[in-house]
Scaffold this motif. Structure first.
Motif, PDB file in Angstrom:
ATOM      1  N   PRO A 236      32.786   2.635 -74.502  1.00  0.00           N
ATOM      2  CA  PRO A 236      33.656   1.550 -74.775  1.00  0.00           C
ATOM      3  C   PRO A 236      34.167   0.983 -73.292  1.00  0.00           C
ATOM      4  CG  PRO A 236      34.808   3.945 -74.745  1.00  0.00           C
ATOM      5  CD  PRO A 236      33.097   3.899 -74.735  1.00  0.00           C
ATOM      6  N   MET A 237      34.301  -0.351 -73.528  1.00  0.00           N
ATOM      7  CA  MET A 237      34.899  -1.174 -72.367  1.00  0.00           C
ATOM      8  C   MET A 237      34.558  -1.205 -71.190  1.00  0.00           C
ATOM      9  SD  MET A 237      38.284  -1.265 -74.971  1.00  0.00           S
ATOM     10  CE  MET A 237      38.413   0.344 -74.915  1.00  0.00           C
ATOM     11  N   THR A 238      33.199  -0.869 -70.756  1.00  0.00           N
ATOM     12  CA  THR A 238      33.122  -0.708 -69.256  1.00  0.00           C
ATOM     13  C   THR A 238      31.795  -1.564 -68.821  1.00  0.00           C
ATOM     14  OG1 THR A 238      33.467   1.679 -69.514  1.00  0.00           O
ATOM     15  CG2 THR A 238      32.445   0.890 -67.585  1.00  0.00           C
ATOM     16  N   PHE A 239      31.948  -2.429 -67.922  1.00  0.00           N
ATOM     17  CA  PHE A 239      31.075  -3.475 -67.565  1.00  0.00           C
ATOM     18  C   PHE A 239      30.319  -3.138 -66.217  1.00  0.00           C
ATOM     19  CE2 PHE A 239      31.991  -6.894 -70.557  1.00  0.00           C
ATOM     20  CZ  PHE A 239      33.040  -6.143 -71.172  1.00  0.00           C
TER      21      PHE A 239
ATOM     22  N   MET B 420      43.631   1.795 -83.815  1.00  0.00           N
ATOM     23  CA  MET B 420      44.132   1.427 -82.640  1.00  0.00           C
ATOM     24  C   MET B 420      44.459   2.572 -81.841  1.00  0.00           C
ATOM     25  SD  MET B 420      43.916  -1.622 -82.044  1.00  0.00           S
ATOM     26  CE  MET B 420      45.114  -2.518 -81.328  1.00  0.00           C
ATOM     27  N   ASP B 421      45.020   3.617 -82.389  1.00  0.00           N
ATOM     28  CA  ASP B 421      45.490   4.947 -81.638  1.00  0.00           C
ATOM     29  C   ASP B 421      44.294   5.624 -80.837  1.00  0.00           C
ATOM     30  OD1 ASP B 421      48.126   4.535 -82.087  1.00  0.00           O
ATOM     31  OD2 ASP B 421      48.342   6.010 -83.933  1.00  0.00           O
ATOM     32  N   ALA B 422      43.165   5.650 -81.560  1.00  0.00           N
ATOM     33  CA  ALA B 422      42.038   5.804 -81.227  1.00  0.00           C
ATOM     34  C   ALA B 422      41.404   5.275 -79.932  1.00  0.00           C
ATOM     35  CB  ALA B 422      40.781   6.162 -82.133  1.00  0.00           C
ATOM     36  N   ILE B 423      41.462   3.832 -80.133  1.00  0.00           N
ATOM     37  CA  ILE B 423      40.750   3.259 -78.871  1.00  0.00           C
ATOM     38  C   ILE B 423      41.808   3.394 -77.534  1.00  0.00           C
ATOM     39  CG2 ILE B 423      40.369   0.878 -78.189  1.00  0.00           C
ATOM     40  CD1 ILE B 423      39.651   0.134 -81.075  1.00  0.00           C
ATOM     41  N   ARG B 424      43.347   3.613 -77.932  1.00  0.00           N
ATOM     42  CA  ARG B 424      44.106   3.618 -76.775  1.00  0.00           C
ATOM     43  C   ARG B 424      43.868   4.974 -76.182  1.00  0.00           C
ATOM     44  NH1 ARG B 424      47.953   1.047 -80.452  1.00  0.00           N
ATOM     45  NH2 ARG B 424      48.561  -0.955 -79.654  1.00  0.00           N
ATOM     46  N   GLU B 425      43.521   6.006 -77.106  1.00  0.00           N
ATOM     47  CA  GLU B 425      43.607   7.453 -76.558  1.00  0.00           C
ATOM     48  C   GLU B 425      42.157   7.736 -75.825  1.00  0.00           C
ATOM     49  OE1 GLU B 425      43.347  10.333 -80.011  1.00  0.00           O
ATOM     50  OE2 GLU B 425      42.354  11.751 -78.626  1.00  0.00           O
ATOM     51  N   VAL B 426      41.184   6.937 -76.093  1.00  0.00           N
ATOM     52  CA  VAL B 426      39.948   7.142 -75.462  1.00  0.00           C
ATOM     53  C   VAL B 426      39.823   6.248 -74.346  1.00  0.00           C
ATOM     54  CG1 VAL B 426      37.612   6.852 -75.695  1.00  0.00           C
ATOM     55  CG2 VAL B 426      38.568   7.962 -77.595  1.00  0.00           C
ATOM     56  N   GLY B 427      40.201   5.028 -74.403  1.00  0.00           N
ATOM     57  CA  GLY B 427      40.123   4.080 -73.162  1.00  0.00           C
ATOM     58  C   GLY B 427      38.625   3.872 -72.737  1.00  0.00           C
ATOM     59  N   PRO B 428      38.445   2.900 -71.730  1.00  0.00           N
ATOM     60  CA  PRO B 428      37.374   2.421 -71.128  1.00  0.00           C
ATOM     61  C   PRO B 428      36.503   3.816 -70.555  1.00  0.00           C
ATOM     62  CG  PRO B 428      38.873   0.855 -70.520  1.00  0.00           C
ATOM     63  CD  PRO B 428      39.664   2.094 -71.130  1.00  0.00           C
ATOM     64  N   GLY B 429      35.146   3.764 -70.945  1.00  0.00           N
ATOM     65  CA  GLY B 429      34.385   4.848 -70.390  1.00  0.00           C
ATOM     66  C   GLY B 429      34.366   6.207 -70.862  1.00  0.00           C
ATOM     67  N   GLY B 430      35.213   6.415 -71.781  1.00  0.00           N
ATOM     68  CA  GLY B 430      35.537   7.726 -72.499  1.00  0.00           C
ATOM     69  C   GLY B 430      34.548   7.774 -73.800  1.00  0.00           C
ATOM     70  N   HIS B 431      34.743   8.775 -74.612  1.00  0.00           N
ATOM     71  CA  HIS B 431      33.961   8.883 -75.971  1.00  0.00           C
ATOM     72  C   HIS B 431      34.791   9.349 -77.016  1.00  0.00           C
ATOM     73  CE1 HIS B 431      33.208  13.254 -76.499  1.00  0.00           C
ATOM     74  NE2 HIS B 431      33.153  13.179 -75.177  1.00  0.00           N
ATOM     75  N   PHE B 432      34.488   9.086 -78.149  1.00  0.00           N
ATOM     76  CA  PHE B 432      35.477   9.226 -79.380  1.00  0.00           C
ATOM     77  C   PHE B 432      35.054  10.423 -80.337  1.00  0.00           C
ATOM     78  CE2 PHE B 432      37.527   5.148 -79.714  1.00  0.00           C
ATOM     79  CZ  PHE B 432      36.806   4.318 -78.800  1.00  0.00           C
ATOM     80  N   LEU B 433      34.028  11.180 -79.785  1.00  0.00           N
ATOM     81  CA  LEU B 433      33.481  12.404 -80.398  1.00  0.00           C
ATOM     82  C   LEU B 433      34.675  13.415 -80.568  1.00  0.00           C
ATOM     83  CD1 LEU B 433      29.956  12.926 -78.986  1.00  0.00           C
ATOM     84  CD2 LEU B 433      30.385  12.019 -81.426  1.00  0.00           C
TER      85      LEU B 433
END
Lengths: 512, 512
Positions: A236-239, B420-433
């Protein structure tokens, strides 16, 4: 096979040197859709996703690590930059995207093979990236430059393929820091279809631009787009700074990039379709906006490479309904941004070019056509989740691409198509095989596979009861046997050879 | 496997006799589409085709050979009858079609498996008609009643299949004049899904109605539709007296028929899409109108079985773009008539359940879903242009039907889906697993094949490098091993046995 005359192109010294006839092989013009797009998202859903994507850009932001010049560009454009994190005020990314062209021409050295990317068009390019190849005779093995050249030849001979592609397989027998030279050389000399440049280092992007300058003429390249290259976003969201460096080289040289989030849903994006669409849109907006910060008006394609994940094994899955939802939805979102759209392909998870591979691939190809995709990378040859370029599947998929061309034509309703005279002539209980309308129209009426078997059972059995893979293996031999290299000005060929030799000599091999 | 309680149905003595628990297997509810239909024809094209179809009916007409009662019905309705030829004044057929219901319920003996045919719904039924069967172990051979029973069991065990079908293969070891009894008996006793009746003689249609009376109760059958049977039209524009006799039996007993032109384009219809659509619409209008002349309000489905022809070999071809055009177009025309629509299926020309079979089938299944088909016969198991019912392909296709179910759900955009909470929680460079949203949603998020292989290459190789057909053969063994017959009131079972024995004893075997 058709005889074509190679015409001098408008620009470039190279182009002016010679105009002589050469053997060529028929290639269909890129698809111009005469059918509607299928739209899975309602207006309300589109607005929710667009609003949420802006919220992500504004509140969460995106990372441009190890890239001070990029951060400075964003700062100058009005973004909030903290460390590597770039938070983009609502509306700014969308505004920056407005300078990207809605359509552009990618030139080929054979001008009959130029492609128009965007609008109602669909351009088909082969598989990209696998480190392995597979064929029935040799099984699965690491790809070599010899494999690479075979794929370029097959692509050149494939009627329904408009584009020679890029890394049709990864030639692992050539040093990592030099293989881009051999790959570009192969596309430029073994085919006359449009091709892609290298993105693995900014310097390799510059090599790509320089080699294109030899092929097309330096001035021509500065004025025209002759490469379309693949810039993946690390979702996610890294360039990544290497990818962004390559993007910058291409943008500043007027060459096109596909800015493409690479998402396995559930791992690199939320496990829901709407959440994934939101993130992919946010990433795409940021990436396209950055390309326009590098050079306003640079040609660019909004990409979406999206699969779902098998939650048992963690493996990516292909041809799934959720991937279809995302591909259709992103098509709608891309059209609202007036940006060319890249998605879909011959995706499959199967290890073999068997029924699983074909179900998954057909699901994805059909979706790609109806979703309004403008540039379909991986349109043939993909196997095993992208780990393998399959020779047989390459020609199997390439054959199916003919069906997309015919479907996209839509339904004619002129007087000839209405066929009222035929129905009157034949009447109840008759048959149409011999009637005047059938005789006049049958040659062009139906798409005809050049590969699949329609013979009576007994004939098929007498001929060895061949399955599709076996038929494809025979077709590969035929195509490679028929292959003839397209003519190229010897001076250009020599200059390309010299450039490659010089660049290879300039540094030691690296396999890292 | 789920435990269900068999409830007494509303009507019929049979239904009231017992309510007891039984082992059952999960079957998905019929598909209720939450997606738009894809429409390939413009309004102008639709009007041209509709106008032309009326012209055909009025000027050319249709034949009802050897059928004085049918000719009298048409005469009484206001048609111009000359010999066998029925010319239908403009607008009359369309007017007669208005009494046909837009949707109807086909009841199953397990009421949880009732299906609603029409509207936004899609009901999936298996292959119909092949004289041969094929499996990997035994190759291609004439079908027997033992094969038939195996297919009925596999259909019962197939989660995504809503319907048990009819002649899933032609049991050639039973006399032609008796095999319908064994086939109906198998559907009624080995499955509890809805099924089809016999159409090969009007007397066999009556046997079907009588056996349904035993299973459901006579009164229930008169008040409710419990069978949907296939009435083919002999294109071009000929209505066989045997088929029309069966249609009459079903219509007068409130049972549903699929009135279906059977067209190989270029042979039984013009070589153009618009011409074929015109003829198919004319034939469908005449056939549906005739059903309403037999009994106004009789439930009926407008069918279109359309393939194109390979002009080299004369063989029918499947999964082609022209067949797709026709299927999409007929969907639009059927909706304008407010009639349930039957088309598409697991069509293929391949001799083997290989990649060709899967490409062709996936093309057709995807088209069927997006075309708004309401009843898809042949949704699994079809091979070799309909000459062969394939055991492996039956389970391969049936697995793919799951993807249609998931795609038809459309895209949710509620708060949970927005993620939206998931995207906020994980953020750039993280993972959603591991994130909360993924944990809460992953089980239901993605369609999961029960057949296809997603394992790592090494695991797959260790397990024998199985292709899809091999995986399917293993799955067949598992399904047949797990199979348990659904409970049936012993008195009903005995009555069905007795009916079959009595009817078989009443006449000598015929194999003509």
């Amino acid at each position: 096979m058709v005889e074509t005359t190679r015409r001098a192109r408008g620009g470039g010294g190279a182009a002016r040197r010679a105009a002589r006839s050469a053997v060529s092989f028929e290639t269909a013009r890129f698809i111009e859709r005469n059918i509607p797009n299928f739209e899975v998202l309602t207006e309300e859903a589109l607005q929710i996703i667009e609003t949420n994507a802006e919220t992500i850009l504004e509140e969460v932001g995106v990372n441009f690590p190890d890239n001070p010049p990029a951060l400075q560009r964003w700062r100058d454009a009005g973004a909030d930059v903290q460390g590597d994190r770039v938070r983009i005020p609502r509306g700014l990314a969308r505004k920056l995207c407005e300078t990207a062209p809605a359509t552009f021409t990618q030139h080929a050295r054979n001008t009959a093979r130029n492609v128009e990317i965007g609008g109602n068009n669909l351009v088909l390019a082969p598989v990209y990236g696998p480190p392995f190849v597979r064929d029935a005779a040799g099984g699965r093995r690491y790809a070599t430059m010899a494999d690479f050249r075979k794929f370029v030849k097959l692509g050149y001979m494939s009627k329904w393929l408009h584009h020679s592609g890029g890394t049709v397989c990864e030639p692992t027998d050539v040093a990592v820091n030099k293989r881009h030279l051999d790959m570009l050389h192969a596309h430029m000399t073994l085919s006359d279809k449009p091709f892609m440049g290298s993105v693995t280092e900014p310097s390799r992007a510059q090599d790509s631009v320089d080699m294109a300058g030899i092929l097309f003429g330096k001035d021509f390249v500065q004025q025209n787009t002759v490469m379309t290259s693949l810039i993946n976003i690390n979702s996610p969201m890294t360039f990544d700074d290497v990818m962004m460096g390559a993007l910058e080289v291409y943008a500043q040289n007027n060459q096109a990039c596909i800015v493409s989030p690479f998402v396995v849903g559930g791992a690199m994006a939320p496990v829901s379709v709407a959440g994934t669409l939101t993130q992919v849109l946010a990433e795409g907006l940021a990436g396209i906006a950055y390309s326009q910060l590098c050079k306003p008006g640079a040609p660019v394609i909004l990409g979406a490479f999206v699969t779902s994940i098998d939650m048992n094994s963690g493996a990516p899955t292909f041809g799934t309904p959720e991937a279809s939802h995302i591909t259709y939805g992103m098509g709608q979102l891309a059209r609202r941004l007036k940006l060319p759209y890249r998605s879909a392909g011959s995706f499959c998870g199967s290890k073999l070019p068997d029924a699983q591979a074909a179900y998954e691939t057909a699901n994805s190809l059909n979706m790609g056509l109806l979703a309004g995709v403008n540039f379909m990378l991986h349109a043939c040859g993909w196997l095993e989740g992208g780990l393998v370029s399959s020779f047989e599947k390459f020609v199997m998929d390439a054959d199916q691409l003919g069906a997309l061309h015919h479907f996209a034509r839509g339904v004619a309703v002129d007087e000839n198509a209405q066929a009222m005279d035929a129905i009157r002539e034949v009447g109840p209980g008759g048959h149409f095989l011999g009637c005047a309308h059938t005789q006049a129209n049958f040659k062009e009426a139906f798409w005809k596979s050049d590969l699949l078997d329609y013979k009576p059972f007994e004939t098929w059995e007498d001929e060895g009861a061949r399955d599709t893979q076996t038929l494809a293996a025979a077709r590969i031999e035929k195509m490679l046997g028929d292959y003839q290299q397209p003519a190229l000005d010897p001076a250009i060929a020599e200059a390309l050879d010299a450039f490659v030799a010089e660049r290879k000599a300039a540094e030691p091999d690296s396999f890292m």
